[in-house]
Design a protein around this motif. Structure first.
Motif, PDB file in Angstrom:
ATOM      1  N   SER A  97      39.526  36.060  32.032  1.00  0.00           N
ATOM      2  CA  SER A  97      40.140  37.579  32.509  1.00  0.00           C
ATOM      3  C   SER A  97      40.839  37.834  33.190  1.00  0.00           C
ATOM      4  O   SER A  97      40.631  37.120  35.089  1.00  0.00           O
ATOM      5  CB  SER A  97      38.539  38.627  31.837  1.00  0.00           C
TER       6      SER A  97
ATOM      7  N   GLU B 166      33.451  43.838  29.218  1.00  0.00           N
ATOM      8  CA  GLU B 166      34.164  43.889  31.025  1.00  0.00           C
ATOM      9  C   GLU B 166      33.282  43.854  32.356  1.00  0.00           C
ATOM     10  O   GLU B 166      33.727  43.478  33.139  1.00  0.00           O
ATOM     11  CB  GLU B 166      35.017  45.600  30.532  1.00  0.00           C
TER      12      GLU B 166
ATOM     13  N   THR C  31      33.233  41.616  34.942  1.00  0.00           N
ATOM     14  CA  THR C  31      33.028  41.611  36.460  1.00  0.00           C
ATOM     15  C   THR C  31      31.563  41.169  36.798  1.00  0.00           C
ATOM     16  O   THR C  31      31.621  41.183  38.055  1.00  0.00           O
ATOM     17  CB  THR C  31      33.268  43.183  36.144  1.00  0.00           C
TER      18      THR C  31
ATOM     19  N   LYS D  10      41.485  39.306  39.332  1.00  0.00           N
ATOM     20  CA  LYS D  10      41.584  39.993  40.625  1.00  0.00           C
ATOM     21  C   LYS D  10      40.631  40.525  41.326  1.00  0.00           C
ATOM     22  O   LYS D  10      41.176  40.274  43.142  1.00  0.00           O
ATOM     23  CB  LYS D  10      41.801  41.527  40.049  1.00  0.00           C
TER      24      LYS D  10
ATOM     25  N   GLU E  22      40.571  40.458  35.330  1.00  0.00           N
ATOM     26  CA  GLU E  22      39.014  41.249  36.134  1.00  0.00           C
ATOM     27  C   GLU E  22      39.128  39.801  37.413  1.00  0.00           C
ATOM     28  O   GLU E  22      38.749  40.772  38.083  1.00  0.00           O
ATOM     29  CB  GLU E  22      38.245  42.126  35.480  1.00  0.00           C
TER      30      GLU E  22
END
Length: 118
Positions: free
Chosen positions: A10, A81, A85, A15, A12
């Motif tokens: 992902s 999600e 994370t 990032k 995420e």
């Protein structure tokens, strides 16, 4: 730390890794989608990068004593999600990327992250 993130990882996680100053090669960004696993492994070895993937096809490379790539297979069930994370933060905070010698599996099930070397 230098990593390749497979196309199934992902944004995420990407990032979080970039924010933590990792050198991230994203196969999606570099128009390298659908490369055969062997070619991704060759890139990882050549550039001294760790492959992050959800793709279980890499298991055969992970147990192959001739494979020189470092691979981390990430299993998340269910894939949310919040869990993605948490895995990203685990990769950064635990420092396992600098500790692995070959390959590893990170598994997030039942609200618990487990890590095992292969």
């Amino acid at each position: 730390m230098k990593v390749i993130i497979d196309e199934n990882i992902s944004n995420e996680i990407k990032k979080l890794l970039i924010k933590a100053k990792f050198d991230v090669l994203d196969l999606k960004d570099k128009q390298l989608r659908q490369l055969p696993d062997r070619q991704i492994i060759d890139i990882a070895v050549k550039e001294n990068r760790i492959i992050l993937t959800h793709d279980k096809d890499y298991l055969s490379f992970m147990v192959d004593p001739n494979c020189q790539a470092k691979i981390i297979l990430i299993a998340i069930k269910p894939h949310t999600e919040e869990k993605v994370t948490a895995i990203g933060k685990f990769l950064i905070d635990s420092d396992i990327l600098s500790e692995i010698k070959k390959s590893a599996i990170i598994d997030y099930r039942q609200e618990k992250i487990t890590f095992s070397l292969v």
